[in-house]
Structures are given as C-alpha cells and as structure tokens.
Scaffold this motif. Structure first.
Motif, PDB file in Angstrom:
ATOM      1  N   GLY A 105       0.840  -1.186   0.000  1.00  0.00           N
ATOM      2  CA  GLY A 105       0.000   0.000   0.000  1.00  0.00           C
ATOM      3  C   GLY A 105       0.879   1.242   0.000  1.00  0.00           C
ATOM      4  O   GLY A 105       1.777   1.362   0.833  1.00  0.00           O
ATOM      5  N   VAL A 106       0.650   2.125  -0.948  1.00  0.00           N
ATOM      6  CA  VAL A 106       1.447   3.343  -1.053  1.00  0.00           C
ATOM      7  C   VAL A 106       0.498   4.533  -0.944  1.00  0.00           C
ATOM      8  O   VAL A 106      -0.012   5.026  -1.947  1.00  0.00           O
ATOM      9  N   PRO A 107       0.238   4.998   0.280  1.00  0.00           N
ATOM     10  CA  PRO A 107      -0.692   6.117   0.447  1.00  0.00           C
ATOM     11  C   PRO A 107      -0.057   7.457   0.078  1.00  0.00           C
ATOM     12  O   PRO A 107       1.159   7.619   0.132  1.00  0.00           O
ATOM     13  N   TYR A 108      -0.888   8.395  -0.267  1.00  0.00           N
ATOM     14  CA  TYR A 108      -0.437   9.734  -0.624  1.00  0.00           C
ATOM     15  C   TYR A 108       0.229  10.426   0.568  1.00  0.00           C
ATOM     16  O   TYR A 108       1.236  11.092   0.412  1.00  0.00           O
ATOM     17  N   ASP A 109      -0.333  10.254   1.751  1.00  0.00           N
ATOM     18  CA  ASP A 109       0.129  11.013   2.908  1.00  0.00           C
ATOM     19  C   ASP A 109       0.539  10.128   4.087  1.00  0.00           C
ATOM     20  O   ASP A 109       0.360  10.488   5.241  1.00  0.00           O
ATOM     21  N   GLY A 110       1.107   8.968   3.814  1.00  0.00           N
ATOM     22  CA  GLY A 110       1.495   8.074   4.899  1.00  0.00           C
ATOM     23  C   GLY A 110       2.688   7.225   4.517  1.00  0.00           C
ATOM     24  O   GLY A 110       3.322   7.431   3.485  1.00  0.00           O
ATOM     25  N   VAL A 111       2.954   6.250   5.354  1.00  0.00           N
ATOM     26  CA  VAL A 111       4.095   5.368   5.118  1.00  0.00           C
ATOM     27  C   VAL A 111       3.692   4.205   4.217  1.00  0.00           C
ATOM     28  O   VAL A 111       2.520   3.844   4.133  1.00  0.00           O
ATOM     29  N   VAL A 112       4.665   3.624   3.545  1.00  0.00           N
ATOM     30  CA  VAL A 112       4.422   2.470   2.685  1.00  0.00           C
ATOM     31  C   VAL A 112       4.312   1.244   3.587  1.00  0.00           C
ATOM     32  O   VAL A 112       5.222   0.951   4.368  1.00  0.00           O
ATOM     33  N   ALA A 113       3.197   0.567   3.494  1.00  0.00           N
ATOM     34  CA  ALA A 113       2.958  -0.611   4.320  1.00  0.00           C
ATOM     35  C   ALA A 113       2.753  -1.834   3.427  1.00  0.00           C
ATOM     36  O   ALA A 113       2.343  -1.720   2.279  1.00  0.00           O
ATOM     37  N   VAL A 114       3.062  -2.985   3.995  1.00  0.00           N
ATOM     38  CA  VAL A 114       2.870  -4.256   3.309  1.00  0.00           C
ATOM     39  C   VAL A 114       1.980  -5.123   4.190  1.00  0.00           C
ATOM     40  O   VAL A 114       2.235  -5.266   5.390  1.00  0.00           O
ATOM     41  N   SER A 115       0.957  -5.691   3.609  1.00  0.00           N
ATOM     42  CA  SER A 115       0.075  -6.602   4.317  1.00  0.00           C
ATOM     43  C   SER A 115       0.309  -8.010   3.769  1.00  0.00           C
ATOM     44  O   SER A 115       0.173  -8.240   2.571  1.00  0.00           O
ATOM     45  N   VAL A 116       0.693  -8.923   4.642  1.00  0.00           N
ATOM     46  CA  VAL A 116       0.982 -10.302   4.256  1.00  0.00           C
ATOM     47  C   VAL A 116      -0.169 -11.175   4.748  1.00  0.00           C
ATOM     48  O   VAL A 116      -0.418 -11.258   5.956  1.00  0.00           O
ATOM     49  N   GLY A 117      -0.884 -11.810   3.815  1.00  0.00           N
ATOM     50  CA  GLY A 117      -1.984 -12.699   4.172  1.00  0.00           C
ATOM     51  C   GLY A 117      -1.500 -14.132   4.226  1.00  0.00           C
ATOM     52  O   GLY A 117      -0.646 -14.544   3.432  1.00  0.00           O
ATOM     53  N   PHE A 118      -2.035 -14.887   5.173  1.00  0.00           N
ATOM     54  CA  PHE A 118      -1.655 -16.291   5.276  1.00  0.00           C
ATOM     55  C   PHE A 118      -2.864 -17.170   5.515  1.00  0.00           C
ATOM     56  O   PHE A 118      -3.868 -16.740   6.070  1.00  0.00           O
ATOM     57  N   GLN A 119      -2.752 -18.424   5.064  1.00  0.00           N
ATOM     58  CA  GLN A 119      -3.766 -19.455   5.268  1.00  0.00           C
ATOM     59  C   GLN A 119      -3.135 -20.572   6.074  1.00  0.00           C
ATOM     60  O   GLN A 119      -2.074 -21.082   5.717  1.00  0.00           O
ATOM     61  N   GLY A 120      -3.773 -20.926   7.174  1.00  0.00           N
ATOM     62  CA  GLY A 120      -3.265 -22.015   8.009  1.00  0.00           C
ATOM     63  C   GLY A 120      -3.438 -23.356   7.334  1.00  0.00           C
ATOM     64  O   GLY A 120      -4.345 -23.577   6.551  1.00  0.00           O
ATOM     65  N   THR A 121      -2.518 -24.253   7.665  1.00  0.00           N
ATOM     66  CA  THR A 121      -2.614 -25.626   7.189  1.00  0.00           C
ATOM     67  C   THR A 121      -2.242 -26.524   8.370  1.00  0.00           C
ATOM     68  O   THR A 121      -1.086 -26.662   8.716  1.00  0.00           O
ATOM     69  N   GLY A 122      -3.262 -27.052   9.045  1.00  0.00           N
ATOM     70  CA  GLY A 122      -3.039 -27.815  10.264  1.00  0.00           C
ATOM     71  C   GLY A 122      -3.579 -27.068  11.460  1.00  0.00           C
ATOM     72  O   GLY A 122      -4.367 -26.122  11.340  1.00  0.00           O
ATOM     73  N   ASP A 123      -3.135 -27.477  12.639  1.00  0.00           N
ATOM     74  CA  ASP A 123      -3.631 -26.905  13.893  1.00  0.00           C
ATOM     75  C   ASP A 123      -3.029 -25.549  14.195  1.00  0.00           C
ATOM     76  O   ASP A 123      -1.870 -25.272  13.878  1.00  0.00           O
TER      77      ASP A 123
END
Length: 129
Positions: A105-123
């Motif tokens: 995410g590259v906002p006009y008036d903020g810091v560059v952030a990265v969102s990492v999504g994950f899917q569980g496999t197991g318990d």
C-alpha cells in the motif's frame, strides 16, 4: 487475565522475524453444517473442521529483501505471533501456514505498508514461549 497492548508485538515465519510490524490478526474458525429437519421450527448445526487465516502488516523497509525474494505468495513455514514480545512465559500463537497474498500500500500522505496474508494448514496452537 493479563491485558497487553500491541507495542511489543513480534511475528516470525520460521526463524525469520518480520521487521517493523504494525499489526497482526488471526481468524480461527470452525465450519458448520446445517442439520435442521422438516419438523423443527429453528435451524440446528453441528461443527465439522477448524480453519485459521490472518494477516500481518509491516512497514516496508527498502533495505531488506524480505518481501521481494524471501516472502512471496506460496511461501510456507510456521508463523509465530507473539503479542507480548519474545520474553520467556509470554503468549505465542503458532501454526503452519502458506503465504497467500502480499499487498503493498502506497498512500499519498502516509508510510508504505505491506500486508501479508496467510492461510493455516493444520492446527493453530496457543501457548507460552
């Protein structure tokens, strides 16, 4: 019951720590199957299998290649979310995952952030370090 803030949040994938972590979320759920019969006036359900998924948000650090080469969609490993930090006796939420998304995410008036999504496999396990 201890109450804590996210100030000391630490997240690792295997032994690699995510740098500049801002937040983490985990959705732990169970699938339901409807068992309502014709004679009932309200729906009934039973549980089947559990599932978990989540996201980790970090500030992008151009000095590392964490999201350019090391953590890409399809990467697998054990995620370790430590809300209270890495101290002995602190809470840890662990589970094997597949990285499903990496969103910049590259906002006009903020810091560059990265969102990492994950899917569980197991318990998904919750314990202490």
């Amino acid at each position: 019951m201890a109450i804590y803030t996210g100030k000391n949040l630490a997240v690792l994938l295997d032994s690699q720590a995510f740098s500049h972590v801002r937040s983490a979320s985990v959705n732990h759920a169970v699938d339901l199957v409807e068992t309502t019969t014709a004679s009932l006036a309200v729906k009934t359900y039973v549980t089947t299998v559990k599932d978990f998924s989540g996201t980790v948000e970090v500030l992008h650090d151009g000095a590392t290649e964490l999201f350019d080469a090391e953590i890409l969609p399809g990467t697998t490993g054990e995620i370790k979310i430590r809300p209270e930090g890495t101290g002995s006796g602190s809470v840890t939420i662990n589970g094997n995952v597949i990285i499903s998304t990496v969103d910049f995410g590259v906002p006009y008036d903020g810091v560059v952030a990265v969102s990492v999504g994950f899917q569980g496999t197991g318990d998904l396990t919750v314990g202490t370090q």
